[in-house]
Design an enzyme around this catalytic site. Structure first.
Site, PDB file in Angstrom:
ATOM      1  N   LYS A  61       1.065  -1.549   0.035  1.00  0.00           N
ATOM      2  CA  LYS A  61       0.347  -0.048   0.180  1.00  0.00           C
ATOM      3  C   LYS A  61       1.018   1.258   0.255  1.00  0.00           C
ATOM      4  CE  LYS A  61      -0.475   1.911   4.000  1.00  0.00           C
ATOM      5  NZ  LYS A  61       0.730   2.016   4.772  1.00  0.00           N
ATOM      6  N   HIS A  78      -0.923  -5.447   5.598  1.00  0.00           N
ATOM      7  CA  HIS A  78      -0.135  -5.332   6.778  1.00  0.00           C
ATOM      8  C   HIS A  78      -1.233  -6.778   7.679  1.00  0.00           C
ATOM      9  CE1 HIS A  78       1.534  -1.942   8.568  1.00  0.00           C
ATOM     10  NE2 HIS A  78       1.349  -2.855   9.690  1.00  0.00           N
ATOM     11  N   LYS A 119      -1.859  -9.073  10.671  1.00  0.00           N
ATOM     12  CA  LYS A 119      -2.313  -9.340  12.288  1.00  0.00           C
ATOM     13  C   LYS A 119      -3.294 -10.653  13.163  1.00  0.00           C
ATOM     14  CE  LYS A 119      -0.891  -4.862  12.949  1.00  0.00           C
ATOM     15  NZ  LYS A 119       0.515  -4.644  13.796  1.00  0.00           N
ATOM     16  N   GLU A 134      -0.289   6.326  17.772  1.00  0.00           N
ATOM     17  CA  GLU A 134       0.899   6.299  17.711  1.00  0.00           C
ATOM     18  C   GLU A 134       1.634   6.996  18.078  1.00  0.00           C
ATOM     19  OE1 GLU A 134       2.196   3.636  14.465  1.00  0.00           O
ATOM     20  OE2 GLU A 134       1.011   5.514  13.222  1.00  0.00           O
ATOM     21  N   ASP A 194      -2.533   7.094   4.934  1.00  0.00           N
ATOM     22  CA  ASP A 194      -1.682   5.417   5.973  1.00  0.00           C
ATOM     23  C   ASP A 194      -1.907   5.029   6.488  1.00  0.00           C
ATOM     24  OD1 ASP A 194       1.126   5.635   5.685  1.00  0.00           O
ATOM     25  OD2 ASP A 194       0.950   6.332   7.990  1.00  0.00           O
ATOM     26  N   HIS A 246      -5.601   0.375   6.375  1.00  0.00           N
ATOM     27  CA  HIS A 246      -5.777  -0.577   8.338  1.00  0.00           C
ATOM     28  C   HIS A 246      -7.571   0.110   8.561  1.00  0.00           C
ATOM     29  CE1 HIS A 246      -2.042  -0.658   7.157  1.00  0.00           C
ATOM     30  NE2 HIS A 246      -0.866  -0.159   7.839  1.00  0.00           N
ATOM     31  N   LYS A 302       0.069  10.462  14.513  1.00  0.00           N
ATOM     32  CA  LYS A 302       0.993  10.141  15.055  1.00  0.00           C
ATOM     33  C   LYS A 302       1.458  11.428  16.172  1.00  0.00           C
ATOM     34  CE  LYS A 302       2.710   7.921  11.694  1.00  0.00           C
ATOM     35  NZ  LYS A 302       3.270   6.497  10.925  1.00  0.00           N
TER      36      LYS A 302
HETATM   37  C1  BG6 Z   1       2.508   1.577   8.037  1.00  0.00           C
HETATM   38  C2  BG6 Z   1       1.777   3.016   8.160  1.00  0.00           C
HETATM   39  O1  BG6 Z   1       1.088   1.435   6.879  1.00  0.00           O
HETATM   40  O2  BG6 Z   1       1.262   1.261   9.646  1.00  0.00           O
HETATM   41  C3  BG6 Z   1       2.504   3.820   9.374  1.00  0.00           C
HETATM   42  O3  BG6 Z   1       2.664   3.280   6.632  1.00  0.00           O
HETATM   43  C4  BG6 Z   1       2.512   3.231  10.293  1.00  0.00           C
HETATM   44  O4  BG6 Z   1       2.415   4.723   9.094  1.00  0.00           O
HETATM   45  C5  BG6 Z   1       1.908   2.322  10.835  1.00  0.00           C
HETATM   46  O5  BG6 Z   1       3.137   3.516  11.843  1.00  0.00           O
HETATM   47  C6  BG6 Z   1       1.363   0.760  11.186  1.00  0.00           C
HETATM   48  O6  BG6 Z   1       1.262  -0.668  11.219  1.00  0.00           O
HETATM   49  P1  BG6 Z   1       1.315  -1.098  13.368  1.00  0.00           P
HETATM   50  O7  BG6 Z   1       1.476  -2.487  12.135  1.00  0.00           O
HETATM   51  O8  BG6 Z   1       2.593  -0.892  13.728  1.00  0.00           O
HETATM   52  O9  BG6 Z   1       0.363  -0.887  14.323  1.00  0.00           O
END
Ligand code: BG6
Length: 465
Positions: A149, A179, A183, A217, A236, A241, A324
């Site tokens: 992505k 991704h 999970k 985050e 993003d 997600h 963030k």
């Molecule tokens: C990514 C984003 O797809 O996912 C990042 O580009 C983000 O900015 C990340 O930090 C978060 O993934 P995870 O698995 O750490 O929660």
């Protein structure tokens, strides 16, 4: 679907990584491939062809993984299945050389595009025009492509990209990675809902008061200024997600647990999302980050309110928050149940809340009301029941390991289909239209984000869970 593509292949696989000298390959891909190599004894089955522009030997190339893969004899053996192949993959003639090389082996092929999404259209068109979308023996081998992505930057560009890729590859050859779908606690939402009857029977607007999804985050953009300033939190994290998790959580039951039925239900759900409201935030100091425009209005935080326009979820507020540099790193989904209207007991009258814990805890938590153990009259207070993965299972596989295995085995449940991507963009485009030119609310680093979010929650008398 083409069942041939589903069979676990007995042939060898050439795993070709475009952008093998990049960060993703270094941090995620090669360490995951190494773990799979150890677990599944890939020795005779997989050959890794690492593509990059700079000339160097395979021995020089593999040295870069000495810091992400611990030293062992297995690592030395793993390094032997990696071949570095210098190639400018935007150049047709160089790709022809790659084709000749792959045809000589006549193995199945998986192309992993670990390259900037901006060059996907060129690279995919080139792969197709030299015929790398097919194998030399289409009966016993396959050719698949994995893409990272973001898939496009809006509806129009994602449609164009889908058109390009679907002109040479069939949907069952395309693996679009999100991704989060690798999970374990996200995958478990399917089984939680459809293997048990307990909650599925109350999974609707009669019983559910609201849904809150948080991907919070505590770190910043980590040197990715150029990428982030043209992307932002909405594209993003929210577009992929968050919406993927929401669709699994709220979709209807698929006819069978099979990829096309599942993707169909997820897609139907995505199509029925309606945008209601959004808070746009930016952390203090963002515009001084390297490679970020000094007058950037890019959001590093969004709190979005949605609704689902169907009978099941009629008027249930959906609240999604991601950002963030917040005060914590936490990912969870809360399904807040309606309050019990009978007030038989003294004490709290909070809602029951079912939480899918994704990070840092992995598991499920159910917040209920329980009797306070005293001599006095019946009085209730908050209690919780918790299922933790660590109490039941050993170490879990990483998302990338699981998704790579899925692709090798031809399993597409945990990948997104072209129409899902496009329908997620329809929603995101409508939000972008509202917020793009808005000046973001600046929030201090390590805070809870803009205070205005509380007001957004309060509008629906929702409380922070
Ligand atoms: C990514 C984003 O797809 O996912 C990042 O580009 C983000 O900015 C990340 O930090 C978060 O993934 P995870 O698995 O750490 O929660």
């Amino acid at each position: 679907m083409n069942k041939d593509c589903k069979k676990e292949t007995q042939s060898t696989i050439d795993f070709i990584i475009f952008g093998a000298t990049g960060d993703l390959a270094h941090k995620k891909l090669f360490p995951s491939l190494f773990n799979l190599y150890k677990d599944f004894k890939f020795k005779e089955k997989i050959k890794i062809l690492a593509l990059g522009r700079s000339p160097q030997s395979s021995e020089e190339f593999v040295k870069r993984f000495d810091d992400t893969i611990a030293q062992s004899t297995q690592r030395d053996d793993f390094y032997k299945i990696i071949e570095y192949f210098p190639c400018d993959f935007t150049n047709i003639d160089e790709l022809k050389k790659l084709k000749d090389k792959l045809d000589a082996a006549c193995a199945s092929r998986i192309f992993y595009l670990a390259i900037p999404p901006l060059i996907y259209p060129d690279v995919i068109s080139n792969l197709e025009s030299v015929g790398l979308n097919k194998t030399c023996d289409t009966h016993s081998t396959f050719s698949r492509v994995i893409l990272e992505k973001p898939f496009g930057e809006d509806l129009e560009s994602s449609k164009k990209l889908n058109k390009i890729i679907l002109s040479g590859f069939q949907e069952n050859q395309i693996y679009r990675i999100d991704h989060y779908l690798g999970k374990e606690p996200v995958q478990n939402i399917f089984s939680f809902r459809f293997a048990n009857n307990t909650f599925e029977n109350i999974w609707d607007c009669k019983y559910v008061d609201n849904i809150q999804i948080r991907i919070l985050e505590d770190m910043g953009i980590e040197g990715r200024g150029e990428f982030y300033d043209s992307t932002g939190a909405l594209v993003d994290v929210f577009q992929n997600h968050a919406l993927q998790m929401l669709s699994i959580l709220t979709m209807d039951k698929p006819k069978e647990f099979e990829e096309n039925y599942i993707r169909e239900e997820k897609n139907t759900l995505l199509k029925s999302l309606v945008f209601k409201d959004c808070i746009k935030g930016q952390y203090e100091g963002y515009t001084s980050e390297d490679k970020v425009s000094p007058d950037s209005k890019r959001e590093t935080y969004v709190a979005v309110k949605l609704e689902i326009a169907n009978e099941r979820w009629d008027k249930v507020p959906i609240f999604i928050e991601t950002g963030k540099y917040l005060n914590e790193r936490r990912t969870e989904i809360s399904v807040v149940m309606k309050k019990n209207k009978d007030k038989l007991f003294k004490g709290n009258s909070n809602n029951n809340v079912l939480k899918f814990l994704i990070y840092p805890d992995l598991g499920i938590e159910l917040k209920l009301l329980g009797k306070v153990p005293t001599f006095s009259n019946y009085e209730v207070t908050d209690i919780d029941m918790k299922y933790k993965y660590s109490n039941f299972f050993g170490e879990l596989k990483s998302e990338y390991e699981k998704l790579l295995i899925d692709c090798i085995q031809g399993e597409q449940i945990n990948f997104t289909r072209s129409d899902e991507i496009e329908n997620a963009w329809v929603l995101v485009d409508s939000i972008q239209k509202e917020i793009k030119d808005k000046t973001p609310i600046i929030y201090p680093k390590s805070s809870k984000g803009p205070k205005e979010t509380i007001a957004l929650l309060k509008k629906d008398t929702l409380y922070w869970v």
